[in-house]
Design a protein around this motif. Structure first.
Motif, PDB file in Angstrom:
ATOM      1  N   PRO A  41      93.513 -25.331  67.725  1.00 46.94           N
ATOM      2  CA  PRO A  41      94.149 -24.372  68.644  1.00 46.94           C
ATOM      3  C   PRO A  41      94.267 -22.959  68.086  1.00 46.94           C
ATOM      4  CG  PRO A  41      95.288 -26.470  68.733  1.00 46.94           C
ATOM      5  CD  PRO A  41      94.271 -26.592  67.636  1.00 46.94           C
ATOM      6  N   ARG A  42      94.522 -22.826  66.797  1.00 47.78           N
ATOM      7  CA  ARG A  42      94.659 -21.495  66.193  1.00 47.78           C
ATOM      8  C   ARG A  42      93.401 -20.662  66.389  1.00 47.78           C
ATOM      9  NH1 ARG A  42      97.641 -18.779  62.150  1.00 47.78           N
ATOM     10  NH2 ARG A  42      99.085 -20.513  62.000  1.00 47.78           N
ATOM     11  N   PHE A  43      92.252 -21.333  66.543  1.00 48.75           N
ATOM     12  CA  PHE A  43      90.976 -20.630  66.622  1.00 48.75           C
ATOM     13  C   PHE A  43      90.299 -20.812  67.976  1.00 48.75           C
ATOM     14  CE2 PHE A  43      91.844 -21.594  62.171  1.00 48.75           C
ATOM     15  CZ  PHE A  43      91.747 -20.329  61.613  1.00 48.75           C
ATOM     16  N   ASP A  44      91.080 -21.156  69.006  1.00 47.99           N
ATOM     17  CA  ASP A  44      90.535 -21.305  70.356  1.00 47.99           C
ATOM     18  C   ASP A  44      89.899 -20.020  70.875  1.00 47.99           C
ATOM     19  OD1 ASP A  44      90.947 -23.954  70.870  1.00 47.99           O
ATOM     20  OD2 ASP A  44      92.858 -23.684  71.883  1.00 47.99           O
ATOM     21  N   SER A  45      90.550 -18.906  70.641  1.00 49.11           N
ATOM     22  CA  SER A  45      90.144 -17.649  71.272  1.00 49.11           C
ATOM     23  C   SER A  45      89.422 -16.689  70.325  1.00 49.11           C
ATOM     24  CB  SER A  45      91.359 -16.938  71.872  1.00 49.11           C
ATOM     25  OG  SER A  45      92.307 -16.633  70.865  1.00 49.11           O
ATOM     26  N   VAL A  46      89.165 -17.093  69.083  1.00 44.26           N
ATOM     27  CA  VAL A  46      88.508 -16.179  68.155  1.00 44.26           C
ATOM     28  C   VAL A  46      87.035 -16.017  68.520  1.00 44.26           C
ATOM     29  CG1 VAL A  46      90.094 -16.778  66.284  1.00 44.26           C
ATOM     30  CG2 VAL A  46      87.893 -17.959  66.461  1.00 44.26           C
ATOM     31  N   ARG A  47      86.518 -14.859  68.263  1.00 42.34           N
ATOM     32  CA  ARG A  47      85.113 -14.552  68.477  1.00 42.34           C
ATOM     33  C   ARG A  47      84.685 -13.574  67.377  1.00 42.34           C
ATOM     34  NH1 ARG A  47      86.418 -17.961  71.493  1.00 42.34           N
ATOM     35  NH2 ARG A  47      85.798 -18.330  73.676  1.00 42.34           N
ATOM     36  N   PHE A  48      83.389 -13.349  67.260  1.00 37.14           N
ATOM     37  CA  PHE A  48      82.916 -12.367  66.283  1.00 37.14           C
ATOM     38  C   PHE A  48      83.548 -10.998  66.558  1.00 37.14           C
ATOM     39  CE2 PHE A  48      78.977 -15.151  66.036  1.00 37.14           C
ATOM     40  CZ  PHE A  48      79.317 -15.671  64.799  1.00 37.14           C
ATOM     41  N   GLU A  49      83.747 -10.692  67.843  1.00 37.36           N
ATOM     42  CA  GLU A  49      84.299  -9.388  68.212  1.00 37.36           C
ATOM     43  C   GLU A  49      85.757  -9.233  67.784  1.00 37.36           C
ATOM     44  OE1 GLU A  49      82.775 -11.463  70.252  1.00 37.36           O
ATOM     45  OE2 GLU A  49      80.854 -10.451  70.554  1.00 37.36           O
ATOM     46  N   THR A  50      86.471 -10.339  67.587  1.00 42.19           N
ATOM     47  CA  THR A  50      87.886 -10.260  67.212  1.00 42.19           C
ATOM     48  C   THR A  50      88.091 -10.315  65.698  1.00 42.19           C
ATOM     49  OG1 THR A  50      88.238 -12.656  67.384  1.00 42.19           O
ATOM     50  CG2 THR A  50      88.560 -11.338  69.382  1.00 42.19           C
ATOM     51  N   TYR A  51      87.012 -10.501  64.960  1.00 46.69           N
ATOM     52  CA  TYR A  51      87.096 -10.473  63.499  1.00 46.69           C
ATOM     53  C   TYR A  51      87.113  -9.014  63.054  1.00 46.69           C
ATOM     54  CZ  TYR A  51      85.893 -11.338  58.580  1.00 46.69           C
ATOM     55  OH  TYR A  51      85.894 -11.376  57.204  1.00 46.69           O
ATOM     56  N   ALA A 312      99.543 -29.751  55.520  1.00 45.60           N
ATOM     57  CA  ALA A 312      99.644 -28.296  55.647  1.00 45.60           C
ATOM     58  C   ALA A 312      98.480 -27.739  56.466  1.00 45.60           C
ATOM     59  CB  ALA A 312      99.688 -27.641  54.266  1.00 45.60           C
ATOM     60  N   ASP A 313      97.284 -28.270  56.255  1.00 41.10           N
ATOM     61  CA  ASP A 313      96.117 -27.825  57.023  1.00 41.10           C
ATOM     62  C   ASP A 313      96.291 -28.117  58.507  1.00 41.10           C
ATOM     63  OD1 ASP A 313      94.815 -26.852  54.798  1.00 41.10           O
ATOM     64  OD2 ASP A 313      93.562 -28.632  54.523  1.00 41.10           O
ATOM     65  N   ARG A 314      96.759 -29.319  58.840  1.00 41.49           N
ATOM     66  CA  ARG A 314      96.929 -29.691  60.250  1.00 41.49           C
ATOM     67  C   ARG A 314      98.015 -28.836  60.902  1.00 41.49           C
ATOM     68  NH1 ARG A 314      93.396 -32.062  58.279  1.00 41.49           N
ATOM     69  NH2 ARG A 314      92.564 -30.035  58.880  1.00 41.49           N
ATOM     70  N   LEU A 315      99.095 -28.550  60.202  1.00 46.49           N
ATOM     71  CA  LEU A 315     100.157 -27.706  60.764  1.00 46.49           C
ATOM     72  C   LEU A 315      99.657 -26.282  60.965  1.00 46.49           C
ATOM     73  CD1 LEU A 315     103.202 -28.958  58.649  1.00 46.49           C
ATOM     74  CD2 LEU A 315     102.779 -29.394  61.076  1.00 46.49           C
ATOM     75  N   TYR A 316      98.884 -25.780  60.009  1.00 42.40           N
ATOM     76  CA  TYR A 316      98.352 -24.423  60.118  1.00 42.40           C
ATOM     77  C   TYR A 316      97.371 -24.319  61.276  1.00 42.40           C
ATOM     78  CZ  TYR A 316      96.173 -20.016  58.782  1.00 42.40           C
ATOM     79  OH  TYR A 316      95.688 -18.730  58.784  1.00 42.40           O
ATOM     80  N   ASP A 317      96.501 -25.319  61.408  1.00 39.62           N
ATOM     81  CA  ASP A 317      95.542 -25.327  62.514  1.00 39.62           C
ATOM     82  C   ASP A 317      96.253 -25.255  63.865  1.00 39.62           C
ATOM     83  OD1 ASP A 317      93.443 -25.526  60.768  1.00 39.62           O
ATOM     84  OD2 ASP A 317      93.163 -27.694  61.025  1.00 39.62           O
ATOM     85  N   ARG A 318      97.382 -25.930  63.955  1.00 38.56           N
ATOM     86  CA  ARG A 318      98.106 -26.032  65.227  1.00 38.56           C
ATOM     87  C   ARG A 318      99.186 -24.972  65.376  1.00 38.56           C
ATOM     88  NH1 ARG A 318      95.732 -30.394  63.762  1.00 38.56           N
ATOM     89  NH2 ARG A 318      95.124 -32.039  65.238  1.00 38.56           N
ATOM     90  N   GLU A 319      99.296 -24.071  64.393  1.00 39.96           N
ATOM     91  CA  GLU A 319     100.256 -22.960  64.427  1.00 39.96           C
ATOM     92  C   GLU A 319     101.695 -23.452  64.598  1.00 39.96           C
ATOM     93  OE1 GLU A 319      98.024 -20.761  67.628  1.00 39.96           O
ATOM     94  OE2 GLU A 319      98.162 -19.146  66.140  1.00 39.96           O
ATOM     95  N   VAL A 320     102.047 -24.495  63.859  1.00 38.85           N
ATOM     96  CA  VAL A 320     103.401 -25.035  63.915  1.00 38.85           C
ATOM     97  C   VAL A 320     104.235 -24.398  62.812  1.00 38.85           C
ATOM     98  CG1 VAL A 320     104.819 -27.120  63.795  1.00 38.85           C
ATOM     99  CG2 VAL A 320     102.524 -27.228  64.790  1.00 38.85           C
TER     100      VAL A 320
END
Length: 366
Positions: A41-51, A312-320
């Protein structure tokens, strides 16, 4: 009523009791493991343009250019008319891959945006989501454990692209397993992309010196074009220091006041993680709005520390967000651990938990 609840003056009848991670023992079916191989979910909306490349690090701009070209080139890299590959189907054999490297390998330190770029590559690749897979190295090995090796090959060989995040080889068995798997996928026409904190030829350095292990690493290295990404950890760039831990009473009160929050004693949670397979840690965090931990202490041993890294990785991925009392997160791992073979994992966990602790400050301030 717990002592921390009583001390905080909380009326458990007036406010809903928080959830407990220690009360959860999720069972995850194999088809869910495959369906969830998409950017978190943390990276659902990322694109090259948003980097946003650091202007002082030209390798970051170069990485965006190379990866965008790599994604565009995948439009005809795999059979376009093969259709969806069912989980337990066989279907038409995919075309053979062209000669030469079939992958890109993003090498860089913590927090330079490697996962952002890897997820952007997944989004930019012209293929249906069912023909692209994205997962961590641990999730990939868990998939093999759930499906079996041959079925994993059949399931993934119909894909256009496989993205592997946090590629770290922790034992020779995993090295042979993944090297063989990726070799078969490349032969089937699957393009590969991976991130790590170490160049592919250096994976395992300082951990194992066996000739067989190094031979497997070199064979795997040849399948990737290394792409270096320099820079400092963006999570610490211009941001305040990690907040100091709160008191048990503050953490408990916030847990009761936050819908969807969990509340656990940290040592008890570490014990519980030993009873839940790491492949289920994502499901362990389903529907959580926040994680509240009391009495955070240094982890007692390496096995416990590695399980905490996965959580920690799973929590970070999910922005908890993570609200905690006790020791600060940069004291979780001993000096021996931080200087050992798994140090990259531990520093990543510290960086990510620190970011989640910043996100949690508002739970107390509210």
């Amino acid at each position: 009523m717990s002592s921390s609840t009583a001390a905080s003056g909380i009326d458990p009848i007036a406010e809903a009791a928080p959830l407990s991670l220690c009360a959860r023992e999720p069972h995850v079916p194999a088809d869910r493991l495959v369906a969830e191989m998409v950017p978190p979910p943390r990276f659902d909306s990322v694109r090259f343009e948003t980097y946003i490349p650091d202007p002082n690090q030209p390798s970051q701009t170069e990485a965006v250019r190379v990866l965008a070209g790599f994604a565009a080139g995948l439009g005809g890299a795999h059979a376009l008319g093969t259709g969806k590959r069912k989980l337990f189907g066989f279907g038409k054999a995919p075309a053979k891959a062209p000669a030469g490297p079939r992958g890109v390998y993003l090498d860089g330190g913590y927090g330079v945006g490697k996962t952002h770029l890897l997820a952007s590559l997944w989004h930019a690749t012209p293929a249906e989501p069912s023909l692209k897979a994205f997962g961590t190295f641990v999730e990939l090995t868990n998939l093999v454990g759930a499906l079996g090796f041959q079925q994993t090959v059949r399931t993934l060989s119909g894909h256009r692209l496989l993205c592997i995040d946090e590629f770290e080889l922790d034992d020779p068995g995993d090295t042979v397993l993944v090297s063989t798997l990726l070799g078969k996928l490349v032969d089937a026409g699957v393009a590969l992309a991976a991130t790590s904190n170490t160049l592919p030829g250096k994976l395992g350095e300082g951990r194992f010196a066996a000739a067989d292990f190094l031979r497997e690493i070199q064979g795997l290295s040849a399948r990737f074009r290394p792409l270096r990404i320099d820079g400092e950890d963006y999570r610490h760039r211009g941001l305040p220091e990690a907040p100091a831990p709160f008191t048990d009473e503050q953490v408990t009160k916030a847990a009761y006041a936050t819908a969807g929050a969990s509340l656990d004693d940290f040592p008890h949670l570490l014990d519980h993680l030993a009873r839940v397979h790491p492949s289920r840690y994502g499901a362990l965090t389903d529907d959580l709005r926040a994680v509240c931990l009391t009495d955070v202490q240094p982890v007692p041993d390496q096995s416990t520390a590695l399980r905490l890294v996965v959580l920690a990785d799973r929590l970070y991925d999910r922005e908890v967000p993570v609200l905690a009392s006790g020791m600060p997160f940069d004291k979780l791992f001993s000096e021996e651990m931080l200087n050992g073979g798994y140090r990259k994992k531990y520093f990543r966990a510290i960086s990510r938990l620190t970011a989640l602790a910043r996100d949690a400050k508002g739970l107390v301030e509210a």
